[in-house]
Structure formats: C-alpha cells, structure tokens
Write a protein that holds these residues in place. Structure first.
Motif, PDB file in Angstrom:
ATOM      1  N   LEU A 251       0.942  -1.068   0.041  1.00 51.76           N
ATOM      2  CA  LEU A 251       0.025  -0.099  -0.139  1.00 51.76           C
ATOM      3  C   LEU A 251       0.870   1.274  -0.134  1.00 51.76           C
ATOM      4  N   MET A 253       3.880   1.513  -1.306  1.00 53.97           N
ATOM      5  CA  MET A 253       4.400   1.728  -2.620  1.00 53.97           C
ATOM      6  C   MET A 253       3.597   2.065  -3.582  1.00 53.97           C
ATOM      7  N   MET A 254       2.177   1.512  -3.246  1.00 48.21           N
ATOM      8  CA  MET A 254       0.960   2.278  -4.431  1.00 48.21           C
ATOM      9  C   MET A 254       1.049   3.841  -4.177  1.00 48.21           C
ATOM     10  N   HIS A 257       3.673   5.195  -6.040  1.00 45.34           N
ATOM     11  CA  HIS A 257       3.681   4.966  -7.417  1.00 45.34           C
ATOM     12  C   HIS A 257       2.631   6.008  -7.703  1.00 45.34           C
ATOM     13  N   PHE A 258       1.534   6.480  -7.132  1.00 41.74           N
ATOM     14  CA  PHE A 258       0.493   7.331  -7.540  1.00 41.74           C
ATOM     15  C   PHE A 258       1.086   8.775  -7.644  1.00 41.74           C
ATOM     16  N   ASP A 266      -5.158  10.883  -2.724  1.00 43.38           N
ATOM     17  CA  ASP A 266      -6.426  10.691  -1.847  1.00 43.38           C
ATOM     18  C   ASP A 266      -7.777  10.241  -2.701  1.00 43.38           C
ATOM     19  N   GLN A 267      -7.909  10.524  -3.864  1.00 46.26           N
ATOM     20  CA  GLN A 267      -9.171   9.943  -4.751  1.00 46.26           C
ATOM     21  C   GLN A 267      -8.831   8.654  -4.879  1.00 46.26           C
ATOM     22  N   ILE A 268      -7.493   8.129  -5.490  1.00 47.34           N
ATOM     23  CA  ILE A 268      -7.530   6.685  -5.501  1.00 47.34           C
ATOM     24  C   ILE A 268      -7.636   5.633  -4.406  1.00 47.34           C
ATOM     25  N   MET A 269      -6.817   6.060  -3.386  1.00 46.15           N
ATOM     26  CA  MET A 269      -6.749   5.287  -2.069  1.00 46.15           C
ATOM     27  C   MET A 269      -7.567   5.732  -1.107  1.00 46.15           C
TER      28      MET A 269
END
Lengths: 335, 335, 335, 335
Positions: A251, A253-254, A257-258, A266-269
């Motif tokens: 998480l 690393m994600m 990455h983003f 914020d939107q993605i996760m």
C-alpha cells in the motif's frame, strides 16, 4: 504504555534497524534525533552504517542503542556465485571493522552461536553457519604449540530451540560460555523483515546482542553482554515476512507510485492514503488475523537461498576471524 | 602395562559389556569372579542383566563396575513394527527398574544428552533420539501450575562433536548441567560391537556413564558422575564394527563350526586354532591395518535401521520417564 | 485475445477451481451458467463438489470442463493427528467416488505420478507422496498368483523437473505409460492459491489432468488423457501464493470488513473500492513486479506442513486404491 | 551348470572386472587367455585398462566381453580436495577416450541414468550424480539456435528402485529412451567390491552396460544395448562389501603375509591354506549366513565419501561431455 505497544509492534514486524528507522522517518519526513546513518553503494552492494546514539533515538525506532551495519544486495537471490564471493568479502571487511571498534583483538577467543531450528528451513540459518564455519578451539586446547600463526581459537554451537530442548537457548549458551570462557560471542539468527525484497538479500551486523522478541523463533530471553558476561555481536538475515506487512508495504508503494505518476492519491486510495503506517498496519492485521491469514511467509526457493547466505556468512566469518584466511578468496575455506 | 594395553584393546573393539564378558570367558572356559549375570528370553527378545561387582571383575572384562542391561533382538532389522513396539515396551520396563535401583524418584529432573554427529549416519543415534523424545522442562519453568500430573521435567540436547564445535561434548554438557540443575543425565551414544549380528539389534543400558574411548566418536573426555556431578545413565546401540573384528569373529565361529561337525579343527585351521582370541585379533589387525583395511563398517541399510532404533529408544524413554505415558502404547507419543 | 489474457491471469494466480469460481462470481454477484457446485461441511472439513459443465462455464472461470472436489480443512495446520486421520478417510471416500464416476474398476492398474522438485520444499509434495504410497505392481508382475485379494497393481514415479532432468516431466510419464500400460494415471502436484489461508489446508481432486501453466513448477506441457492416452486424475494442494495475490486478497477482505461495519467503503478505500478484482490485481502487480517483490511465498512452517499433507494423501490413496486397506485406519499403511 | 554357479558367485561378490581378474589369476598363477590388461600409475592414481577379448576370457573371470577402465585412488577417502580435482580430470580424460573408441561423436545426445535408492546412503551414488550433473537437453529443445557452441544435449534421470516405484528401472529407462531418443546412455551405479580398501576409492568405466545381478540394488533386468537399443556405458563405484568377502580377503592377505615373512603357512593356517579362494569363500559363507551375519557393509563415513565421489563423477562427466567445459577446472561447473 502506548509507546511500549508501538515498540512491541515494531519489534514483531521488523528486526532490521534500517527498516525501523525508515518507518519512523516516514511520518516525520526527516531525520530522527539520536540516529546517525551513512550509506555507500558499490556495484550492487549497499552498505548502511547506522548508529543509535542515545535513548531518544532508541525510543524513536524501537531498537537498542548501538552500531548496526546493513549489507543489502538485491540481486543476491539470482544465485550468481561471483556476486556471492564479493558479498562474503564485503561482509568480512565490515565485520573486521566491527571487531576493531569493539577493541576485540586478533587473538580474542570467539564462540559462534547458531540460533534457530534446523528442522524449519527459514529458521535454520544459524545452525547452517555453525556447520560451515571453521572451528579451531580444540587445536588450541590440545596442541597449542602446533597451531600455525594467523589463527585464533574459534568454537561454534547450535543450541536448538525451546520446543526441542526444553531449555532456553540463552541458558545453554550461558552454560557453555561459563565453561569455555570465550572473549566474545557471535550470534547468528534468522530475522523477520517488513519488506519481501529484503528477505534473503540483506545481512545485518549489530553490537547490541540478541533481544527478547527479535528473530523468528520466539526467543523469550536475550543473548546480551548483561546476560552472558561477554560482548555479543549479532548477525541476522531476514528470511521471513508477515503477510500483513507485505500488504502494508505494498500500500505504501502504491502511494509513492501514484504520487510519482501525479495521480490524485487521496482520490485513488481514499482514507488509506492519510493513515500513518502503524495505523494502516493495525487495520490490515485486524482484517487478516481472525482468519489465520497473518502467517509468517518465506519465498518458495528458501532451501537454496538459505544455503547460499549461510555459506556467505561462514566464508566471511572465516576470513575476518583468522588473519591467515585471505579475504580475497574466502569461499575456499568452507564447503 | 600389558593389562592396560589389553583393556585398551577391548575398549576399542567392543563397547558392549556382554561381549567383553564373552571374550574374557572363552579362554577360561567358565565364569569370571566379580561378574554376575542372568539372562532371560521372551519371544525373540533376550535380556541380560550383568553386574560388574568389583575391581577384579572390572579388570577381567575391561569394563567399569556397575550394572548393565543388554536387550538383544536379532530380528530387529526386519522392520517389523509390532516387534519394535514390544522392544520399546521392554526397554521402558527395564529402564524404569534401572531408575528405581538408582533411587531416582518419579519427579527427578532429567537431561537427555544425544552424543554423536548428525552428519554421520551410524553416529547420529543420539541426536535422532533427542529430536524424537518428548521435552517438558519448559512447561515446568514457565507454567508449573498447569503441568498435568504424571509428567516430570525432561530436557534434551545434542551437543555435537569436537570437529564441528571445537568443544568437548562433556564440557558442553557440564555447562548445561550447571545452568539447569537436572537430577540425572541420560546419555545416548552409538557404539562399536565385535559382531556384525549385534549391530542395530542390541541396546545396552548402563549406570556407569560414558567413558573416554567408548562410543564411535572418539570421545576423549567422559560423561560420568565424577565429571558431571549427577548420575549418568548410558544408553548405547552398536551401529558399527571393525573390519578386523568381523574377521576374528568369523574365525571363532569357524572353530565352533568344525568342532560341532567333529572335524579336526587343528588340522583345518592350523595354529590359528590354538591362538587366544586377542592374539589372533592382533594378527588380523597387523595384516589389515597397513593397507587401511581396518575400517569401522556399518550395514548398508543403516539409514533405516538408525531411524527405527532411535524411535524405539525415544518411545521407551517417554514411557519410562512419564507415568502419564502408557507403557503399552509408547509409540503414539513420538513421530 | 483479452479473454485469453484473463485466463492466463487466473491460471497463474490460482490453480484451485473453487477460487476461480469465487473470483468470477464476485463481480456478477451471482451464479455462473455452466458451473454447478454443492458444498457440505462435516466437523471442520468442508467438501465442495464443483462441475464445470460446458465451454461457457470453462471460459467464465478459466478452468477446464470436468469435475473438481475440494476438501478444505482450515485447522489442518495445527498438527492434530486425529484430524489428519479424518481428512485421510474423507479423502479416500471422495477419491473412490471419483474412480467410480470415471468407471475405473477395482482391478484397474494405476500409475501415481509425483510432479515437482524434491529440493524445493513447497514443490516436493508429489515426490513425498510417491515415497509414502504403497506400490504393488511388481508383485503382480513377478508372482501374480501369490498376490492376496483386495489389492490392485499400483506403481509410482517422481519424474523430476526440467531443470534437473532436461526432459519435460510429461515426456517421461508418456514413456513410462507406453512401457507399463497403466489404466489410469494419478498426478500429484503442488499448486498456487490466491489466499494464504488455503495454503496447506486444501486438497483439490480433478478429472481434468494437469494443464500447462498449472502447478508451481512452470510446466509447459500438460498431463492429460489426450497426451498420455489414459485418464489422468489430478490431486493438488496449494503450497504457495503470490505476494501480489496476498495484497489483493487482503484489499478485498478490507472491503467486506468495511461493508460489514457499515463504513463508507468508497471514502475509506477511494477508487480501489470500485476496481474489479482483476484490475486491482493488475495494479498491485505493476507496483510490485519492477522491484522483484512479486515472489511466490510459502508459510514459514512449510517443512512440517508438507510432510503432514503428503502422508494424508498417501494414506488416502492406499485406502481408496486397495479394498484390503481399511478406510477407517488408513494411516497404518504409510510411514 | 557349476560354471554358472561360479559366475553367479563372482558376480555377487565383486562387480569390479579388475578384482574378478585377480581372483581368476590367483589359482593359475598367471595371465588368462582372452584378457588383456595394462596398468599405469600417476601420483597416487592407478589406471588399469582391461579388455575382455573373447568368450574364453569372459568365462574365466565371469565378466562380459568389453573394455573396462578402473581408476584406483587409495587416498581418496582422506577428503583432499586437490586430489579430488585431479581424479575428476583423469576421469574426464579417460571417459573421453572411451567415447572416442565407441565412435560417439561430440554432438551425440546423452542420457545419464542414476541407478539406485536415494534413501539408502551407499546406494545413492547414481541419484547424487544426476543432481549434480549439468543438463542441457531442454535448451536444445526449446531454443536450439541460442545454445553456445561446445555443448551437447545432455539429460539425466534417477529412475528409482523397484521397491519404491513398482517398476524395473530398466523399463523406466527404456520408456524414456524411446521418447527422447538419446544416442548413448551413461548409467551410474553403486557396486559391491571384494576388498574393503577399494570401497569409495575406485571408479570403474565399462562399455558393457549394466547386467542383471550387478550393482548393489538387486537389479533383475539389465541396461544394455540389446535391451535399450543404444550403447550403454556403465560407471560404477564400489560402496559396499560383503562381510564374508572381508573375511576371505583377509585370510588371503594372511597367507601372503606369512609367505613374505617365511612362515610355514600350512602349519599356521592348516587346510585353509590349501583351499582355493572360492572353496574358502563358500566355507566362510556357510559359517556366516545362517546367523544373518553375511551383511553388505559400508564404511562408517559413507555419507561424506558418497558426496565426494558423486561430485568427482559429475565434474568429470561435465568436462568430458562438453568441449566448452575445461578439463583443467571441472569442479567449477558442479556444486
């Protein structure tokens, strides 16, 4: 109280001071008072010298005061024997400096202790090093006049684990130390890491000894100068990682990455993006534990990896402990 | 001086008191003063109780004063699990009597020591027993109130061999004994026999401890009450035999063979018929040794034999050490 | 084209038809045409009968048409020998039904094939079953008149892996089948699962044979009736899981967790909440792979788990293949 | 009839042509028609080329017509790695000549067959060589254009033993040969010797294949060109010896001993001095067998010996089979 819980958490999740420092730095976004560190890289081998200077630093990262050297070699799992030899040489060099800093002289008597369970492959690192290391103490005892110069008295034991012996390994070691009087103990142990990529690619050397709760074998008593009476240098290799820390680490690393791909993290996760690492880890553990998912796991190829890294450490120890063994060709002295 | 040489000779050639007695009786043609023995047979299992009562008896057979129980099971190599269970039960029964005679009570704390080298199959008996035996000491240490009745505190270690550790196994055991305070030590060791048929078919129990030069691992220091401070019961199984003793033993059998078939043994075997056993053995060794022929050998199937007999001993120890473990179904407690 | 990619994806990530079905059902929120399944639970053992009836069902879940039985025993990792015996008995019962449905009669000759690499612990399941299973074919060949009733001719081979032999295991098996003419092949293989909790707790039986890309050993040629010429029953146990599927699986569990606790899952998990499973998995792999993090991992205690489950399968096979072996006490026939 | 019995006797007692020749020569006191042999010695390594030229020679020594090379290295059991490397180099050189004499060209495809049982240490030679040898066939199959020059297609299998597979190993090999079409088979097997000093110190290469009754695993079907369809080169190492042949061999050495020391051998050894070797062996067996004493035995240190010699053979095969592998540094290609 909460502090302790956190420390406990750290301890359970990573035995690497380097990772504990990274985890502590992340929320602060900067260096930690009482922690000094320096990193050098040479041809695929990254060496980090980390000094936990005081109680403040120790509290912050949940590791004992002392010196830690971490040798990271991401390509170590490829089975390249040339690289393995270079790592053994680097290990020997840094281990020698370690002995020097501790003022352990060239004739100091050494007891190597291989902690762990030889029946559990990822926990067998210590016993495997003991099998491969060169022992010489008996020659010094039986025919001291005939030992060639350039060697010192080295002995080695694998005390086993509580479930097999019924005795704490630290008690066994104490008994042997009191009987054989080494000047220093070198304890080798398999560790837990928080990131999969450090498993079987990283070696940590520390002058702090082994502490309760470290290592993967649920030790409840430590192996330290206070307990044993002589300095204890700990050598550890992460061979396992908790399923929950794999998730948490990914998480994280994600997030990077983003960020790097200029996404709206914020939107993605969602809220997960705003949690602190420990908070999120707690959440992951909550989800995984009731179902028995939060196992310690190890790479599929552990049998081969553990053989390779035990040989590297045995070779490196032989070279650094005996002047007569050449640091440029350490592998020849083990099998 | 010559006496000592002879003793040495006996020691090297057989670790079984029973065989030493047989060898000493042969030239005399009768019983030996100071040696008392009694043999019973039950359905394929022969038990001999042998008591070396005084110095005279000890000198005569080259074994320490004390009690020896020998369990001989010629069919043990056939892999019959029913027979194996019966042997474990017999072993447990006789081992219990042994403990009683030594006035070792039901709660006495026991340390099991598995001597030998786990990398050398015929020398791995001790370490294998340690792996299979039930240890309980840690429960008594950590939660004494919760241990069910019928158990005692048992711990177990395999101290390794000098070539791997650089430390005499007796020194390691001393250190552990001083730290953990058992009331009695049970030492398991692989032995040398003088006859091929006793290899892996015979178990010896002795209250004499382990003496320098006994066992197959070239121990130079013993494991006795004098050295360790607590009684040492030795359990041994012959797993190897010298090439020279195979030859000598066969010549002896040829003698009986010819006698039984009313042949003129002198004519057939010449002077060899008139030599005493030791004389002839000396001759055989003289012929074999210069060529490196006088090896210790073991049956081809040693891997399986040693597993089987280690399980028998572990099962038998579990049943005799813990009242709660049933002597009628001892195998269920080991794996 | 994309369809194929998806199938490939499924294949790589889970070898269990049951998990593939669950993954395919999730986005649809309901049953899949062409897939019939029925689940029963008995005292800790869950049995699912799954029938992939047609091409549509096969496409939907990425598994071959045929019958699959899955035996799930969450507590199997606790080392409870009573439970292990019950699982062996259940396995035997369901395996017998399997043979009946395939009209394989009681005297049909069986070749057991243990796929995988004995040097890689989590891949050693097949070879371990071969070591423990009862073989009888040679008695039928050498003394057919003397074989007791209630047995059939069973042979067993472990063909090794490509990296050790240089030959596809399917070629080796073909050669042996053509020479020895069994009526049916039973192939045992270690599998990859998508969830940590199924690792070493689940057994799958399938009448589809082994397909390229299944199992953890990167087989590139299958073991099917088309290739081998006789029916192939596959027995598989998941022993490894990809790091990426652990992460993905946990994210999925987090979703359910928040839903159950009436949280706003979108808010907490952001866009990740709206991704389909495959999309999210792709994302996780993208993040993990460049860093070499996407390893196949196995529980730390794999050495013991694999021994236990190989014994269960060997016991179960013995009981179901030979009428003379009692399904109520199958364990006695293996070691 | 009696002839056959004698042959059988020889076969059971020694698998080495060199020993069979010595046994046959002794009573004649001179060379045997149909047997040509030549011995060279180089720095501790003795090489004997032995040619059984015709039926007369074959009958006389009880070995098949063909070429035999025996490499004897009495010091091989000392664990000297320098000597081991020299032996591997010598082995490679002589094995290459062997291939040349059989007109097997540099690109001929090779199947290496490791006979024997990996669970029985002295019978595990073949499987161990298979584990350590370099296999390349799959590269030739999968990407023939990318294989570097100087290599040939080599595959390797360990077919197991009848008791584990239920299938004759020769049937398994036939099946694999028919499927993979090698040009030559190299079969490695553990042998029985008649003298303890040749155990684990001697390598025999023969172009005769493997015959029923040779090797220590009770093979009942051979592995020869007639059966397999391609030439079979046999590589064997004696790892066991019958107890009875140790005795007989020692009696023989005693004879020479007394002769050399000008003793009256008749007087000392009686009628035994006048028996022919076979007669005496028969007598020894008569005495030993009823008591189950006539076991196959192996040196105590077999675990280490077998590892060492398997490495020597694997290294030697790598060097002789692939031009690109240097005969001067063969060890680097195995592990």
């Amino acid at each position: 109280m909460e502090k302790e819980l956190d420390l406990q958490l750290y301890n359970v999740r990573t035995d690497l001071a380097l990772e504990a420092k990274e985890m502590a730095e992340a929320p602060r976004g900067g260096p930690i008072p009482g922690i000094q560190s320096e990193t050098t890289e040479d041809n695929g081998i990254t060496i980090t010298q980390l000094h936990v200077q005081n109680e403040e630093g120790s509290q912050a990262i949940g590791k004992m005061q002392g010196h830690y050297v971490t040798i990271e070699v991401p390509d170590l799992r490829n089975g390249d024997t040339g690289l393995q030899d270079r790592v053994a040489t680097q290990f020997a060099k840094h281990f020698e400096s370690f002995l020097e800093r501790l003022s352990i002289n060239k004739m100091a008597r050494v007891l190597i202790v291989g902690l762990g369970n030889w029946n559990v492959t990822p926990d067998a690192l210590g016993p495997l090093v003991v099998e491969n290391v060169m022992v010489t103490r008996h020659f010094f005892e039986l025919m001291p006049d005939q030992v060639a110069p350039g060697y010192r008295a080295v002995s080695a034991v694998a005390p086993g684990v509580l479930g097999i012996t019924g005795i704490e390994s630290s008690e066994i070691v104490q008994g042997i130390v009191e009987k054989t009087h080494p000047d220093v103990v070198i304890a080798i142990d398999a560790l837990a890491s928080k990131s999969v990529e450090r498993v079987n690619t990283t070696i940590q050397i520390a002058d702090t000894g082994i502490h309760p709760g470290s290592g993967i074998g649920n030790k409840r008593k430590g192996l330290t100068k206070e307990i044993i009476g002589v300095p204890v240098i700990a050598i550890g290799v992460p061979t396992v990682v908790y399923a929950s820390t794999i998730v948490n680490n990914t998480l994280e690393m994600m997030q990077s990455h983003f960020k790097n791909h200029s996404g709206n993290t914020d939107q993605i996760m969602g809220l997960m993006n705003q949690m602190e690492e420990n908070e999120r880890l707690q959440l992951v553990k909550e989800v995984l534990s009731p179902l028995g998912h939060d196992l310690l796991v190890t790479p599929k190829e552990i049998d081969e990896f553990i053989e390779d890294i035990a040989n590297i450490i045995a070779s490196g120890l032989n070279a650094s402990l005996h002047e007569a063994v050449d640091t440029n060709n350490v592998a020849a002295y083990t099998h």
